[in-house]
Design a protein around this motif. Structure first.
Motif, mmCIF file in Angstrom:
data_model
loop_
_atom_site.group_PDB
_atom_site.id
_atom_site.type_symbol
_atom_site.label_atom_id
_atom_site.label_comp_id
_atom_site.label_asym_id
_atom_site.label_seq_id
_atom_site.Cartn_x
_atom_site.Cartn_y
_atom_site.Cartn_z
ATOM 1 N N THR A 361 0.827 -1.208 0.000
ATOM 2 C CA THR A 361 0.000 0.000 0.000
ATOM 3 C C THR A 361 0.856 1.251 0.000
ATOM 4 O O THR A 361 0.578 2.224 -0.721
ATOM 5 C CB THR A 361 -0.924 0.008 1.229
ATOM 6 O OG1 THR A 361 -1.735 -1.181 1.226
ATOM 7 C CG2 THR A 361 -1.847 1.221 1.224
ATOM 8 N N ALA A 362 1.932 1.244 0.790
ATOM 9 C CA ALA A 362 2.817 2.412 0.870
ATOM 10 C C ALA A 362 3.504 2.673 -0.466
ATOM 11 O O ALA A 362 3.734 3.833 -0.844
ATOM 12 C CB ALA A 362 3.857 2.204 1.974
ATOM 13 N N LYS A 363 3.840 1.622 -1.194
ATOM 14 C CA LYS A 363 4.451 1.796 -2.515
ATOM 15 C C LYS A 363 3.495 2.529 -3.453
ATOM 16 O O LYS A 363 3.880 3.468 -4.159
ATOM 17 C CB LYS A 363 4.833 0.437 -3.107
ATOM 18 C CG LYS A 363 6.029 -0.235 -2.462
ATOM 19 C CD LYS A 363 6.248 -1.623 -3.036
ATOM 20 C CE LYS A 363 7.445 -2.294 -2.396
ATOM 21 N NZ LYS A 363 8.724 -1.645 -2.743
ATOM 22 N N LEU A 364 2.245 2.091 -3.457
ATOM 23 C CA LEU A 364 1.256 2.734 -4.327
ATOM 24 C C LEU A 364 0.996 4.167 -3.888
ATOM 25 O O LEU A 364 0.908 5.078 -4.720
ATOM 26 C CB LEU A 364 -0.037 1.919 -4.317
ATOM 27 C CG LEU A 364 0.032 0.561 -5.040
ATOM 28 C CD1 LEU A 364 -1.143 -0.322 -4.639
ATOM 29 C CD2 LEU A 364 0.057 0.758 -6.555
ATOM 30 N N ASP A 365 0.876 4.378 -2.562
ATOM 31 C CA ASP A 365 0.607 5.729 -2.054
ATOM 32 C C ASP A 365 1.766 6.690 -2.331
ATOM 33 O O ASP A 365 1.558 7.907 -2.433
ATOM 34 C CB ASP A 365 0.325 5.684 -0.547
ATOM 35 C CG ASP A 365 -1.025 5.044 -0.231
ATOM 36 O OD1 ASP A 365 -1.828 4.838 -1.176
ATOM 37 O OD2 ASP A 365 -1.283 4.740 0.943
ATOM 38 N N SER A 366 2.975 6.147 -2.440
ATOM 39 C CA SER A 366 4.135 7.012 -2.687
ATOM 40 C C SER A 366 4.251 7.420 -4.151
ATOM 41 O O SER A 366 5.092 8.245 -4.496
ATOM 42 C CB SER A 366 5.421 6.301 -2.252
ATOM 43 O OG SER A 366 5.680 5.177 -3.072
ATOM 44 N N GLU A 370 2.010 1.588 -10.902
ATOM 45 C CA GLU A 370 1.288 0.371 -10.533
ATOM 46 C C GLU A 370 1.912 -0.876 -11.150
ATOM 47 O O GLU A 370 1.922 -1.952 -10.538
ATOM 48 C CB GLU A 370 -0.173 0.501 -10.967
ATOM 49 C CG GLU A 370 -1.061 -0.641 -10.508
ATOM 50 C CD GLU A 370 -2.489 -0.446 -10.982
ATOM 51 O OE1 GLU A 370 -3.134 -1.470 -11.289
ATOM 52 O OE2 GLU A 370 -2.961 0.708 -11.046
ATOM 53 N N ARG A 371 2.461 -0.748 -12.373
ATOM 54 C CA ARG A 371 3.079 -1.898 -13.025
ATOM 55 C C ARG A 371 4.274 -2.409 -12.237
ATOM 56 O O ARG A 371 4.491 -3.625 -12.114
ATOM 57 C CB ARG A 371 3.532 -1.526 -14.442
ATOM 58 C CG ARG A 371 2.430 -1.186 -15.422
ATOM 59 C CD ARG A 371 3.051 -0.651 -16.687
ATOM 60 N NE ARG A 371 3.861 0.546 -16.419
ATOM 61 C CZ ARG A 371 4.831 0.972 -17.225
ATOM 62 N NH1 ARG A 371 5.130 0.293 -18.323
ATOM 63 N NH2 ARG A 371 5.513 2.076 -16.914
ATOM 64 N N HIS A 379 2.676 -10.165 -7.862
ATOM 65 C CA HIS A 379 1.302 -10.529 -8.181
ATOM 66 C C HIS A 379 1.222 -10.962 -9.644
ATOM 67 O O HIS A 379 1.612 -10.213 -10.538
ATOM 68 C CB HIS A 379 0.361 -9.335 -7.967
ATOM 69 C CG HIS A 379 0.192 -8.960 -6.535
ATOM 70 N ND1 HIS A 379 -0.125 -7.675 -6.127
ATOM 71 C CD2 HIS A 379 0.288 -9.693 -5.399
ATOM 72 C CE1 HIS A 379 -0.217 -7.645 -4.815
ATOM 73 N NE2 HIS A 379 0.027 -8.842 -4.349
ATOM 74 N N THR A 380 0.702 -12.136 -9.890
ATOM 75 C CA THR A 380 0.535 -12.606 -11.265
ATOM 76 C C THR A 380 -0.518 -11.790 -11.995
ATOM 77 O O THR A 380 -0.380 -11.471 -13.175
ATOM 78 C CB THR A 380 0.141 -14.097 -11.271
ATOM 79 O OG1 THR A 380 1.134 -14.852 -10.559
ATOM 80 C CG2 THR A 380 0.047 -14.625 -12.693
ATOM 81 N N ASP A 381 -1.586 -11.435 -11.277
ATOM 82 C CA ASP A 381 -2.713 -10.719 -11.863
ATOM 83 C C ASP A 381 -2.702 -9.266 -11.392
ATOM 84 O O ASP A 381 -2.623 -8.993 -10.189
ATOM 85 C CB ASP A 381 -4.023 -11.399 -11.444
ATOM 86 C CG ASP A 381 -5.227 -10.923 -12.233
ATOM 87 O OD1 ASP A 381 -5.215 -9.776 -12.703
ATOM 88 O OD2 ASP A 381 -6.196 -11.696 -12.368
ATOM 89 N N ALA A 382 -2.790 -8.328 -12.333
ATOM 90 C CA ALA A 382 -2.797 -6.903 -11.977
ATOM 91 C C ALA A 382 -3.970 -6.547 -11.079
ATOM 92 O O ALA A 382 -3.899 -5.602 -10.291
ATOM 93 C CB ALA A 382 -2.828 -6.050 -13.245
ATOM 94 N N ARG A 383 -5.069 -7.314 -11.182
ATOM 95 C CA ARG A 383 -6.245 -7.025 -10.358
ATOM 96 C C ARG A 383 -5.951 -7.222 -8.871
ATOM 97 O O ARG A 383 -6.572 -6.592 -8.023
ATOM 98 C CB ARG A 383 -7.422 -7.903 -10.795
ATOM 99 C CG ARG A 383 -8.017 -7.515 -12.152
ATOM 100 C CD ARG A 383 -9.070 -8.494 -12.595
ATOM 101 N NE ARG A 383 -8.514 -9.817 -12.814
ATOM 102 C CZ ARG A 383 -9.227 -10.871 -13.237
ATOM 103 N NH1 ARG A 383 -10.522 -10.748 -13.465
ATOM 104 N NH2 ARG A 383 -8.652 -12.046 -13.424
ATOM 105 N N THR A 384 -5.002 -8.117 -8.567
ATOM 106 C CA THR A 384 -4.621 -8.308 -7.164
ATOM 107 C C THR A 384 -3.970 -7.039 -6.628
ATOM 108 O O THR A 384 -4.258 -6.600 -5.513
ATOM 109 C CB THR A 384 -3.650 -9.490 -7.032
ATOM 110 O OG1 THR A 384 -4.241 -10.661 -7.600
ATOM 111 C CG2 THR A 384 -3.317 -9.761 -5.566
ATOM 112 N N THR A 385 -3.112 -6.432 -7.417
ATOM 113 C CA THR A 385 -2.450 -5.186 -7.004
ATOM 114 C C THR A 385 -3.470 -4.068 -6.843
ATOM 115 O O THR A 385 -3.364 -3.231 -5.932
ATOM 116 C CB THR A 385 -1.382 -4.784 -8.038
ATOM 117 O OG1 THR A 385 -0.547 -5.910 -8.314
ATOM 118 C CG2 THR A 385 -0.531 -3.634 -7.526
#
Length: 415
Positions: A361-366, A370-371, A379-385
């Motif tokens: 979560t912190a990676k995304l918030d920073s 997303e890739r 994560h194999t599936d982007a939907r998981t991320t």
């Protein structure tokens, strides 16, 4: 009326032809071992060396022997299902059908008779061992069914079973209305993206770092625990590992390639990946290694555990890691203000795996793309991320604050 003696009541429960014992101690009668299960596939399709259900389960578990945390979860859930099939259904696991699995879902929410199935945690080698401590929560049922679905899918792919009856329940649940309650709700629709909520927000994480900084450092043991806690927190936040990965990996999993540092990790299912080591993480690694009396960075032959026991330098287990973090999280909860009671409760309920969720979560918030977060999280599936992205919900909630409750108190006297 005198209370019944619980020990006597437990001894009075009939054990039947199959005792409640772990998989490696289980003796299964020939008529229940699965050789003639009604869901068995054509032997000519068999891709594993397994004649019985127990052998097939062992083949499945072997796929995860390099991921200790995943192995323990899958072993536990496979044992529970196998024992329930033999004792409650009186049939091999390879004869279970769709209706049986629906019954198993209900059983997980309330294992009965409790004296037979439930008991306090005990070593597997003792007679006190039981598959359950008590009824499973809805999230625990979800974990159990995910593990069992992996087992059944594997056995189908391996040519051991004709089909996966659990898959039929998942398809049916997808079509059911939201008003259906009970443990069956745990088998959620894959069409819905459920957001990850088991993470620590910035205020809660600040409390965690404050709790670590407040740890006693006067004695050598206190300093050992403090430095290890700092490194644990940095690793969870920057690399988002699973607890079992911290148990199984060594310092040489950190490697330099063309001037860049990477963490090479073998994750779920034995999948190999590498995660970039940011400068702050590299400095945390150097600090911890220098405290341990090691070189600043590891060589390829450095087999020092990532996390070491302060007693003897041996690797700490995933269970011990969880105990360490539980203590830190409880201390952090005490540091939060009184108006954050809901966050205090979340911290006290947090476990080691929350650290992984927090890191992602912190990676995304920073603002990391997303890739690349998907690659970091493996994560194999982007939907998981995407389940970790909360920005839209936060904006939505902020917009809701524009609406105010209009209320006139007619009893209020004007000044």
């Amino acid at each position: 009326m005198k209370a019944k003696n619980p020990d006597t009541r437990a001894l009075s429960v009939p054990q039947g032809p199959v005792p409640v014992r772990p998989l490696d101690e289980l003796t299964i009668p020939p008529d229940l071992d699965g050789r003639n299960g009604v869901n068995r596939a054509d032997p000519a399709r068999l891709q594993i060396t397994a004649d019985t259900d127990a052998d097939a389960i062992r083949c499945f578990l072997t796929e995860y022997d390099r991921s200790p945390g995943t192995y323990r979860i899958y072993q536990r859930e496979c044992e529970r299902l196998l024992l329930w099939s033999l004792i409650d259904c009186g049939k091999p696991l390879s004869s279970l059908n769709r209706q049986d699995f629906e019954g198993y879902l209900n059983f997980l929410a309330d294992p009965q008779p409790a004296a037979l199935w439930c008991g306090p945690k005990a070593e597997r080698i003792t007679e006190r061992w039981r598959p359950f401590v008590g009824p499973l929560s809805e999230s625990a049922v979800l974990t159990a069914m995910a593990a069992i679905n992996s087992l059944m899918s594997y056995l189908v792919d391996a040519g051991y079973l004709l089909g996966n009856p659990l898959g039929l329940i998942r398809q049916r649940r997808r079509k059911m209305s939201a008003e259906v309650g009970g443990p069956l709700r745990a088998v959620a629709s894959t069409e819905e993206v459920e957001k990850i909520e088991r993470f620590l927000d910035p205020q809660m994480w600040q409390a965690v770092t404050d709790a670590i900084e407040a740890m006693p450092k006067d004695a050598e043991r206190g300093r050992d625990e403090y430095e290890r806690a700092r490194f644990i927190a940095a690793t969870l936040y920057m690399l988002a590992p699973r607890a079992g990965e911290l148990e199984s990996h060594r310092m040489n999993s950190f490697r330099e390639e063309r001037g860049l540092w990477w963490w090479h990790v073998v994750g779920k299912g034995g999948k190999k990946a590498k995660v970039p080591v940011a400068d702050d993480m590299l400095q945390a690694l150097i600090r911890y290694r220098k405290y341990l009396g090691l070189t600043a960075v590891p060589r390829r032959d450095d087999m020092t555990p990532l996390l070491v026991s302060v007693k003897n330098g041996s690797p700490i287990t995933a269970r011990r890691l969880n105990q360490i973090l539980k203590k830190i999280f409880n201390s952090a909860a005490d540091l939060l203000p009184d108006d954050a009671e809901h966050k205090k409760e979340k911290l006290r309920a947090a476990s080691a795996h929350w650290g992984r969720h927090t890191g992602i979560t912190a990676k995304l918030d920073s603002g990391i793309d997303e890739r690349f977060v998907q690659k970091d999280a493996r994560h194999t599936d982007a939907r998981t991320t995407q389940r970790y992205i909360h920005e839209e919900e936060e904006r939505w909630h902020e917009e809701a604050q524009k609406q105010r409750l209009q209320w006139t108190d007619k009893n209020k006297k004007s000044d």
